[in-house]
Scaffold this motif. Structure first.
Motif, PDB file in Angstrom:
ATOM      1  N   PRO A  27      -7.432  56.405  -9.771  1.00 21.38           N
ATOM      2  CA  PRO A  27      -7.662  56.375 -11.220  1.00 21.38           C
ATOM      3  C   PRO A  27      -6.406  56.676 -12.048  1.00 21.38           C
ATOM      4  CG  PRO A  27      -8.526  58.402 -10.279  1.00 21.38           C
ATOM      5  CD  PRO A  27      -8.071  57.554  -9.122  1.00 21.38           C
ATOM      6  N   PRO A  28      -6.459  56.360 -13.353  1.00 24.96           N
ATOM      7  CA  PRO A  28      -5.341  56.683 -14.247  1.00 24.96           C
ATOM      8  C   PRO A  28      -4.981  58.159 -14.166  1.00 24.96           C
ATOM      9  CG  PRO A  28      -6.922  55.266 -15.357  1.00 24.96           C
ATOM     10  CD  PRO A  28      -7.555  55.656 -14.057  1.00 24.96           C
ATOM     11  N   GLY A  29      -3.671  58.423 -14.180  1.00 28.62           N
ATOM     12  CA  GLY A  29      -3.191  59.794 -14.099  1.00 28.62           C
ATOM     13  C   GLY A  29      -2.814  60.225 -12.700  1.00 28.62           C
ATOM     14  N   LEU A  60       1.940  49.132 -15.056  1.00 30.84           N
ATOM     15  CA  LEU A  60       0.754  49.812 -14.535  1.00 30.84           C
ATOM     16  C   LEU A  60       1.088  51.182 -13.961  1.00 30.84           C
ATOM     17  CD1 LEU A  60      -1.173  46.897 -12.795  1.00 30.84           C
ATOM     18  CD2 LEU A  60      -1.623  47.933 -15.006  1.00 30.84           C
ATOM     19  N   LEU A  61       2.353  51.375 -13.598  1.00 29.58           N
ATOM     20  CA  LEU A  61       2.826  52.662 -13.120  1.00 29.58           C
ATOM     21  C   LEU A  61       3.931  53.158 -14.046  1.00 29.58           C
ATOM     22  CD1 LEU A  61       3.094  52.017  -9.257  1.00 29.58           C
ATOM     23  CD2 LEU A  61       1.197  53.064 -10.510  1.00 29.58           C
ATOM     24  N   ILE A  62       3.917  54.451 -14.312  1.00 32.12           N
ATOM     25  CA  ILE A  62       4.900  55.065 -15.210  1.00 32.12           C
ATOM     26  C   ILE A  62       5.698  56.095 -14.415  1.00 32.12           C
ATOM     27  CG2 ILE A  62       5.242  56.372 -17.331  1.00 32.12           C
ATOM     28  CD1 ILE A  62       4.048  53.614 -17.778  1.00 32.12           C
ATOM     29  N   ARG A  63       7.023  56.045 -14.530  1.00 35.09           N
ATOM     30  CA  ARG A  63       7.855  56.994 -13.803  1.00 35.09           C
ATOM     31  C   ARG A  63       7.884  58.330 -14.535  1.00 35.09           C
ATOM     32  NH1 ARG A  63      10.729  56.426  -9.501  1.00 35.09           N
ATOM     33  NH2 ARG A  63      10.464  54.150  -9.569  1.00 35.09           N
ATOM     34  N   GLN A  64       7.590  59.385 -13.798  1.00 36.48           N
ATOM     35  CA  GLN A  64       7.556  60.734 -14.358  1.00 36.48           C
ATOM     36  C   GLN A  64       8.705  61.572 -13.801  1.00 36.48           C
ATOM     37  OE1 GLN A  64       5.640  61.465 -16.742  1.00 36.48           O
ATOM     38  NE2 GLN A  64       3.988  59.971 -16.651  1.00 36.48           N
ATOM     39  N   GLY A  65       9.932  61.145 -14.088  1.00 36.10           N
ATOM     40  CA  GLY A  65      11.108  61.880 -13.637  1.00 36.10           C
ATOM     41  C   GLY A  65      11.127  62.058 -12.133  1.00 36.10           C
ATOM     42  N   LYS A  72      -0.773  54.520 -14.908  1.00 42.60           N
ATOM     43  CA  LYS A  72      -0.742  54.644 -16.360  1.00 42.60           C
ATOM     44  C   LYS A  72      -2.101  55.009 -16.936  1.00 42.60           C
ATOM     45  CE  LYS A  72       0.596  52.264 -20.626  1.00 42.60           C
ATOM     46  NZ  LYS A  72       1.236  51.072 -21.214  1.00 42.60           N
ATOM     47  N   GLN A  73      -2.097  55.958 -17.842  1.00 38.46           N
ATOM     48  CA  GLN A  73      -3.300  56.301 -18.600  1.00 38.46           C
ATOM     49  C   GLN A  73      -3.252  55.498 -19.891  1.00 38.46           C
ATOM     50  OE1 GLN A  73      -2.537  60.684 -18.420  1.00 38.46           O
ATOM     51  NE2 GLN A  73      -4.609  60.786 -17.581  1.00 38.46           N
ATOM     52  N   MET A  74      -4.066  54.447 -19.936  1.00 36.85           N
ATOM     53  CA  MET A  74      -4.030  53.529 -21.066  1.00 36.85           C
ATOM     54  C   MET A  74      -4.619  54.171 -22.321  1.00 36.85           C
ATOM     55  SD  MET A  74      -3.272  50.371 -22.071  1.00 36.85           S
ATOM     56  CE  MET A  74      -3.279  49.270 -20.650  1.00 36.85           C
ATOM     57  N   ILE A 165      -8.856  48.075 -17.445  1.00 30.56           N
ATOM     58  CA  ILE A 165      -9.478  49.395 -17.279  1.00 30.56           C
ATOM     59  C   ILE A 165     -10.689  49.538 -18.201  1.00 30.56           C
ATOM     60  CG2 ILE A 165      -7.358  50.535 -16.552  1.00 30.56           C
ATOM     61  CD1 ILE A 165      -7.209  51.699 -19.409  1.00 30.56           C
ATOM     62  N   PHE A 166     -10.731  48.758 -19.286  1.00 26.49           N
ATOM     63  CA  PHE A 166     -11.906  48.718 -20.160  1.00 26.49           C
ATOM     64  C   PHE A 166     -12.751  47.523 -19.736  1.00 26.49           C
ATOM     65  CE2 PHE A 166      -8.977  51.162 -22.705  1.00 26.49           C
ATOM     66  CZ  PHE A 166      -9.779  52.122 -23.276  1.00 26.49           C
ATOM     67  N   ASP A 167     -13.462  47.666 -18.607  1.00 26.87           N
ATOM     68  CA  ASP A 167     -14.260  46.552 -18.105  1.00 26.87           C
ATOM     69  C   ASP A 167     -15.731  46.795 -18.403  1.00 26.87           C
ATOM     70  OD1 ASP A 167     -14.996  48.508 -16.345  1.00 26.87           O
ATOM     71  OD2 ASP A 167     -14.159  47.549 -14.569  1.00 26.87           O
ATOM     72  N   LEU A 168     -16.609  46.237 -17.599  1.00 30.47           N
ATOM     73  CA  LEU A 168     -18.040  46.365 -17.861  1.00 30.47           C
ATOM     74  C   LEU A 168     -18.558  47.784 -17.719  1.00 30.47           C
ATOM     75  CD1 LEU A 168     -19.402  43.110 -16.210  1.00 30.47           C
ATOM     76  CD2 LEU A 168     -19.372  43.681 -18.632  1.00 30.47           C
TER      77      LEU A 168
END
Length: 219
Positions: A27-29, A60-65, A72-74, A165-168
């Motif tokens: 999941p995101p995060g 879709l992926l974010i680098r956190q140092g 990614k948390q959209m 991520i905002f699906d059904l």
């Protein structure tokens, strides 16, 4: 440059990691590590690393140092921005794709959608989200490919992944409407009615946007 075998392995890793993200299993995060993914997917770390770079490039992926990469948390602002760009691009892609997509593909997608609608009307307790997502991916992806512009197709794919991520799960009441809107798009594409395909796509994405706004503002 990657050798052909390396490219194939990287694409396999990419598809498997993407599925983990899109299915909600990662999941995101979530923080992503090469070692853990290599163990989970039973692959070496080199194709995993290449796949992660691809997913980072798509946003879709974010680098956190030094902590590494995070799914990614959209934010809703990000979602709306991406959807607005889709509203600008995908109707034109549908217009260009009309009459150029394989009839067999469109007929197969149409038959699947008809069955999903009938199952829903017969009282199926839960919509088959995986089936709807598969049709969604094949239809929208096929439209991008048939539009004849590889860069446009890639941009649309990237934007769609960022909005999926905002699906059904977020708007389950949209199940039958989504199926019907896709059927309208398919009909226009099959008959080569470019302007109607563009309008059907515009209406579909507009309804998606309106539904998300309604859900977020519901009190």
């Amino acid at each position: 440059m990657l050798m052909e075998t390396d490219k194939r392995l990287a694409l396999q890793a990419y598809e498997q990691i993407l599925n983990l993200i899109m299915s909600g299993m990662t999941p995101p995060g979530t923080m992503i590590t090469e070692r853990r993914l290599a163990e989970t997917l039973n692959m070496s770390r080199t194709p995993i690393r290449d796949a992660l770079l691809m997913l980072e490039g798509e946003g879709l992926l974010i680098r956190q140092g030094s902590r590494g990469l995070q799914v990614k948390q959209m934010r809703i602002e990000d979602y709306m921005d991406a959807l607005q760009i889709r509203l600008l691009l995908e109707p034109e892609a549908a217009r260009l794709a009309a009459g150029n997509m394989p009839v067999e593909l469109l007929d197969s997608l149409g038959e699947t959608l008809q069955m999903l609608v009938e199952d829903g009307r017969l009282g199926q307790s839960k919509p088959d989200r995986s089936a709807v997502r598969d049709v969604d991916d094949r239809l929208h992806g096929g439209i991008g490919d048939a539009a004849g512009n590889p860069q446009l197709a890639q941009i649309i794919r990237t934007l769609r992944r960022q909005t999926q991520i905002f699906d059904l799960r977020s708007v389950p009441e949209r199940f039958e409407a989504t199926c019907q809107e896709h059927l309208d798009i398919i009909g226009a594409l099959r008959d080569g009615r470019g302007e109607e395909a563009a309008q059907a796509m515009r209406q579909h994405l507009g309804h998606v946007k309106d539904s998300i706004i309604k859900r977020l503002t519901r009190t």
